[in-house]
Design an enzyme around this catalytic site. Structure first.
Site, PDB file in Angstrom:
ATOM      1  N   HIS A  48      -8.171   8.176   3.295  1.00  0.00           N
ATOM      2  CA  HIS A  48      -7.557   9.504   3.454  1.00  0.00           C
ATOM      3  C   HIS A  48      -8.617  10.582   3.321  1.00  0.00           C
ATOM      4  O   HIS A  48      -9.536  10.468   2.521  1.00  0.00           O
ATOM      5  CB  HIS A  48      -6.421   9.730   2.450  1.00  0.00           C
ATOM      6  N   GLY A  54     -14.036   7.835  -7.400  1.00  0.00           N
ATOM      7  CA  GLY A  54     -12.756   8.404  -7.849  1.00  0.00           C
ATOM      8  C   GLY A  54     -11.592   8.119  -6.925  1.00  0.00           C
ATOM      9  O   GLY A  54     -10.565   8.798  -6.990  1.00  0.00           O
ATOM     10  N   HIS A  92      -4.023   0.640   8.600  1.00  0.00           N
ATOM     11  CA  HIS A  92      -4.465   0.465   7.210  1.00  0.00           C
ATOM     12  C   HIS A  92      -5.948   0.136   7.175  1.00  0.00           C
ATOM     13  O   HIS A  92      -6.377  -0.924   7.622  1.00  0.00           O
ATOM     14  CB  HIS A  92      -3.675  -0.638   6.496  1.00  0.00           C
ATOM     15  N   CYS A 151       0.854  -1.197   0.000  1.00  0.00           N
ATOM     16  CA  CYS A 151       0.000   0.000   0.000  1.00  0.00           C
ATOM     17  C   CYS A 151       0.890   1.248   0.000  1.00  0.00           C
ATOM     18  O   CYS A 151       1.788   1.385   0.832  1.00  0.00           O
ATOM     19  CB  CYS A 151      -0.906  -0.019   1.229  1.00  0.00           C
ATOM     20  N   CYS A 187       0.821   3.177   3.289  1.00  0.00           N
ATOM     21  CA  CYS A 187       1.525   2.446   4.354  1.00  0.00           C
ATOM     22  C   CYS A 187       3.034   2.607   4.178  1.00  0.00           C
ATOM     23  O   CYS A 187       3.760   2.783   5.161  1.00  0.00           O
ATOM     24  CB  CYS A 187       1.127   0.974   4.358  1.00  0.00           C
ATOM     25  N   ASN A 241     -12.903  10.504  -1.164  1.00  0.00           N
ATOM     26  CA  ASN A 241     -13.291   9.719  -2.338  1.00  0.00           C
ATOM     27  C   ASN A 241     -13.360   8.251  -1.931  1.00  0.00           C
ATOM     28  O   ASN A 241     -12.430   7.749  -1.286  1.00  0.00           O
ATOM     29  CB  ASN A 241     -12.268   9.912  -3.458  1.00  0.00           C
ATOM     30  N   HIS A 294      -9.038  14.402   2.271  1.00  0.00           N
ATOM     31  CA  HIS A 294      -8.418  15.560   1.631  1.00  0.00           C
ATOM     32  C   HIS A 294      -8.839  16.805   2.411  1.00  0.00           C
ATOM     33  O   HIS A 294     -10.030  16.986   2.700  1.00  0.00           O
ATOM     34  CB  HIS A 294      -8.908  15.730   0.194  1.00  0.00           C
ATOM     35  N   HIS A 332      -6.025   3.442   0.766  1.00  0.00           N
ATOM     36  CA  HIS A 332      -5.749   3.603   2.196  1.00  0.00           C
ATOM     37  C   HIS A 332      -6.529   4.865   2.551  1.00  0.00           C
ATOM     38  O   HIS A 332      -6.250   5.937   1.987  1.00  0.00           O
ATOM     39  CB  HIS A 332      -4.239   3.766   2.438  1.00  0.00           C
TER      40      HIS A 332
HETATM   41  P1  5GP Z   1      -7.889   9.743  -4.173  1.00  0.00           P
HETATM   42  O1  5GP Z   1      -8.385   9.948  -5.568  1.00  0.00           O
HETATM   43  O2  5GP Z   1      -7.507   8.303  -3.901  1.00  0.00           O
HETATM   44  O3  5GP Z   1      -8.817  10.301  -3.159  1.00  0.00           O
HETATM   45  O4  5GP Z   1      -6.603  10.644  -4.072  1.00  0.00           O
HETATM   46  C1  5GP Z   1      -5.309  10.193  -3.878  1.00  0.00           C
HETATM   47  C2  5GP Z   1      -4.456  11.420  -3.706  1.00  0.00           C
HETATM   48  O5  5GP Z   1      -3.149  10.998  -3.355  1.00  0.00           O
HETATM   49  C3  5GP Z   1      -4.322  12.271  -4.995  1.00  0.00           C
HETATM   50  O6  5GP Z   1      -4.757  13.597  -4.725  1.00  0.00           O
HETATM   51  C4  5GP Z   1      -2.832  12.188  -5.316  1.00  0.00           C
HETATM   52  O7  5GP Z   1      -2.318  13.407  -5.839  1.00  0.00           O
HETATM   53  C5  5GP Z   1      -2.210  11.819  -3.977  1.00  0.00           C
HETATM   54  N1  5GP Z   1      -0.985  11.046  -4.087  1.00  0.00           N
HETATM   55  C6  5GP Z   1      -0.796   9.937  -4.867  1.00  0.00           C
HETATM   56  N2  5GP Z   1       0.439   9.456  -4.697  1.00  0.00           N
HETATM   57  C7  5GP Z   1       1.051  10.272  -3.796  1.00  0.00           C
HETATM   58  C8  5GP Z   1       2.367  10.267  -3.211  1.00  0.00           C
HETATM   59  O8  5GP Z   1       3.219   9.424  -3.480  1.00  0.00           O
HETATM   60  N3  5GP Z   1       2.634  11.257  -2.319  1.00  0.00           N
HETATM   61  C9  5GP Z   1       1.715  12.210  -1.996  1.00  0.00           C
HETATM   62  N4  5GP Z   1       2.099  13.138  -1.117  1.00  0.00           N
HETATM   63  N5  5GP Z   1       0.473  12.229  -2.507  1.00  0.00           N
HETATM   64  C10 5GP Z   1       0.148  11.273  -3.409  1.00  0.00           C
HETATM   65 ZN    ZN Z   2      -2.189   1.267   3.777  1.00  0.00          ZN
END
Ligand code: 5GP
Ligand code: ZN
Length: 110
Positions: A99, A92, A46, A4, A7, A86, A101, A97
């Site tokens: 999160h 989307g 996780h 992940c 992770c 999301n 925003h 994992h």
């Molecule tokens: P999701 O669409 O899953 O809600 O958003 C994933 C977010 O993780 C995206 O906004 C993307 O820019 C961010 N992201 C993806 N890979 C990395 C990374 O390696 N480091 C950081 N800091 N953010 C990441």
């Molecule tokens: Zn994870």
């Protein structure tokens, strides 16, 4: 080691611009920011997505929600901020994992 992405970030195997860290969560800057302030708040545990959250996680979820205004204040977002979660392919979600925003600043839009 887990495969992940977040992770790995928690383990320090992938670098990140950390903003806050404690025994329960990590907060870091999104690598592709969509606003002047774009942070990601993740649990150290996780949990793949909001769908996988169980009653056992209630305290952790409340902790994370209540941390958001504190983080926003620290980022100077005095007039408010946006929180996005999301969930699943239809929502989307790209990284599986959980999160939150945290977005804010002048270019936020509608
Ligand atoms: P999701 O669409 O899953 O809600 O958003 C994933 C977010 O993780 C995206 O906004 C993307 O820019 C961010 N992201 C993806 N890979 C990395 C990374 O390696 N480091 C950081 N800091 N953010 C990441
Ligand atoms: Zn994870």
């Amino acid at each position: 080691m887990s495969d992940c992405l977040f992770c790995k970030l928690i383990e320090g195997a992938i670098p990140s611009q950390q903003v806050y860290s404690d025994d329960k969560v990590l907060v870091f800057k999104d690598i592709k920011p969509k606003a002047a302030v774009h942070l990601l708040l993740i649990p150290r545990k996780h949990i793949a997505s909001l769908v996988e959250v169980t009653p056992e996680d209630d305290e952790l979820m409340a902790y994370m929600l209540r941390l958001l205004p504190t983080l926003a204040r620290q980022q100077g977002l005095d007039t408010g901020f946006r929180t996005v979660i999301n969930t699943g392919p239809g929502g989307g979600q790209i990284v599986y994992h959980l999160h939150f925003h945290l977005l804010g600043g002048p270019d936020l839009g509608d």
